[in-house]
Scaffold this active site. Sequence first.
Site, mmCIF file in Angstrom:
data_model
loop_
_atom_site.group_PDB
_atom_site.id
_atom_site.type_symbol
_atom_site.label_atom_id
_atom_site.label_comp_id
_atom_site.label_asym_id
_atom_site.label_seq_id
_atom_site.Cartn_x
_atom_site.Cartn_y
_atom_site.Cartn_z
ATOM 1 N N HIS A 1 -2.770 3.116 -4.706
ATOM 2 C CA HIS A 1 -2.123 2.812 -3.423
ATOM 3 C C HIS A 1 -0.709 2.272 -3.649
ATOM 4 O O HIS A 1 -0.306 1.251 -3.086
ATOM 5 C CB HIS A 1 -2.963 1.793 -2.639
ATOM 6 C CG HIS A 1 -4.239 2.359 -2.089
ATOM 7 N ND1 HIS A 1 -4.264 3.244 -1.042
ATOM 8 C CD2 HIS A 1 -5.535 2.157 -2.459
ATOM 9 C CE1 HIS A 1 -5.518 3.576 -0.776
ATOM 10 N NE2 HIS A 1 -6.305 2.941 -1.631
ATOM 11 N N ASP B 1 0.873 -1.173 0.000
ATOM 12 C CA ASP B 1 0.000 0.000 0.000
ATOM 13 C C ASP B 1 0.909 1.221 0.000
ATOM 14 O O ASP B 1 2.137 1.095 -0.097
ATOM 15 C CB ASP B 1 -0.934 -0.002 1.223
ATOM 16 C CG ASP B 1 -2.233 0.757 0.985
ATOM 17 O OD1 ASP B 1 -2.169 1.937 0.576
ATOM 18 O OD2 ASP B 1 -3.317 0.185 1.202
ATOM 19 N N GLU C 1 -9.727 2.525 -5.314
ATOM 20 C CA GLU C 1 -9.315 3.907 -5.053
ATOM 21 C C GLU C 1 -8.114 4.323 -5.906
ATOM 22 O O GLU C 1 -7.074 4.742 -5.394
ATOM 23 C CB GLU C 1 -9.012 4.091 -3.563
ATOM 24 C CG GLU C 1 -10.223 3.841 -2.680
ATOM 25 C CD GLU C 1 -9.953 4.009 -1.199
ATOM 26 O OE1 GLU C 1 -10.869 4.460 -0.477
ATOM 27 O OE2 GLU C 1 -8.825 3.698 -0.750
#
Length: 474
Positions: free
Chosen positions: A257, A194, A325
Site C-alpha cells: 500500500h 496508503d 496485503e
Amino acid sequence: MKRIYLLLLSALLVAFTYSCNPGTNGGNKVDFTAYPLIPKPVQIIYSHGHFNITENTGIFCPEKLEKTATIAAEQLGIKQPVNTGRKKKGIFLETDTSLNIEGYNLKVGRRKIEITGGSDAGVFYALQTLHQLSGFEGLPSDVPVVSISDYPRFSWRGLMLDCSRTFQSPEYLKKTIDRIAYYKMNVLHLHLTDDQGWRIEIKSHPELTEKGSKFHPEYNEPERHQGFYSREEMKDIIRYAGSKGITIVPEIEMPGHSTAVLVCYPELSCTGKMDDKIFPFFKGPGVTPDILCAGNEETFTLIEDVIDEIVEVFPSEFIHIGGDEAPKVRWEKCPKCQKRIRDEGLIDEKELQSYFISRVEKYINSKGRRLIGWSEIIEGGLAPNAAVMDWIGGAKEATEKGQDVVMSPTSHCYFDYPYTSINSERAYGFDPVKDLSEEQSEHILGLQANFWSHIDREPELVDKQLFPRLLSIA
C-alpha cells in the site's frame, strides 16, 4: 430484552449526536429508573433522592486535575470557575493510584458528589458518567443519588479512521474525539498513508506531502478529499485527544500500500519505475503489485527518517506499520530482493517480509516504542516484540507465543461494511477472548473498530456508518 436495550441505546446516541437532547420526564428531571449508562458500569447502586447541579455548582480538585475539571464544567454547562464557590455543596475530584488506572468511584449524595479516579483519565471517565446522569437537558438538572464503581475490561478500546483514501479534516477528527471520549474509548488509530495519499508532514522528505498527498488532476477529486496534516496540526490534535484520555496511534503503511511513496520515490520500487499517478480507490487496483523494495538499503533509510519524525510528533507507545496485503510478485523477480534472501539465509519471500518487519521493529524499539501491525506481519515468523492487530486471523498464534493482540476482525469490527453485514446486535455480540485460554486472554489488549473511507467519504456518511454500533467497542 436485548432488542429493547439496543433500541434505547440507538435512540440515546442519535439524540446525543444530532441534538444533545434525549428528552426527560418533564422539566429537567431524568427518569432514573430507566436511564441507560454507556458503557454499563461494573457496579451501580441507586438510592433515594437527588443532587441538583446548577450553573453555580462548584467543582473542587487538586491543581493537576483543573484542566479535566474545566472540560467537564463546560460539558455540563457549569459556569462557576473551578475551585471557587461554596464547598458545602459541590463536586469533589481526587485520584487514588490504588484503583485501576482508568477506573473510578462516583458517589452522588444529596449535598455533594465525590469522584475518585485511578488517574486523570479515571476522573475524566467518571465525569462522563456524571454527564450522562445529568440528562443533557441543560441546567439545573437533578442527578440521582447513586454509587458507581467502574473500570474497563480491556486497555485498548479503539477506532481506526482511514485518513488516506479520504482525508479527514482536523475539525472532524476533534469531533470524533469528543464522541468516543464520551463513551470512554481511549485509542484513535489514524491510517495516515496508503496508495491514495500520504497525510502527515515529514520535514526531511517534503515530497511526500508536496506530491504524495494529492490525487492526480485527471480524477477531479475535490480538495476536501486530499491534503495532509502539518506537524503542528497533528500535535494540536494529539494534545486535544490527550486532554480527554485518548491516545492517537499513527499508522505508516509498509511494505505494501505504498503507491503514494513510490510516486515520489520510484527508485524505491523493485522495478525502479512507477506510473506518476495517485488514484482514488475505485479508479485503480485495490491492492497494487508495486511495493517497497526489501533489497534496497535506501528503502530502510527512508523508513528510518520517517520513524524519526513520527516519534517526535506522536507520544504513543505503539507505532502501527501496516504490513498487510503486500504481494510478493515484484520481490520474486527483483535481483536486489533475491540477493537479500540469499545473504540473510532466508527461505522465501514470506521470510523476507518477516526480515523487513523485524528490521523496522528493531529501529522502532530503539526509539522506546513498540511495533504493531495487521495480521500479515505473522507471515514468515512474527517479530519478537511485535503486537498483532488481528483483522483476518493471527490472534491464536500470537498469544500462544506470549505476544499481544488487538482484536479487530472483519466479521464484527469493520464499520465501513453495511449494517446488513454487521448490524448493531452482531457488533455487540463480539467477545474478543472467545476460544482462547485464560493465559492467551491475558495478551488480548482489547478491540478496535475500523472505518475505511473509500465508499462513504463525507463526514455525515461516516457518522451513519459508525453510530450506533461503535458503542459496542466501549
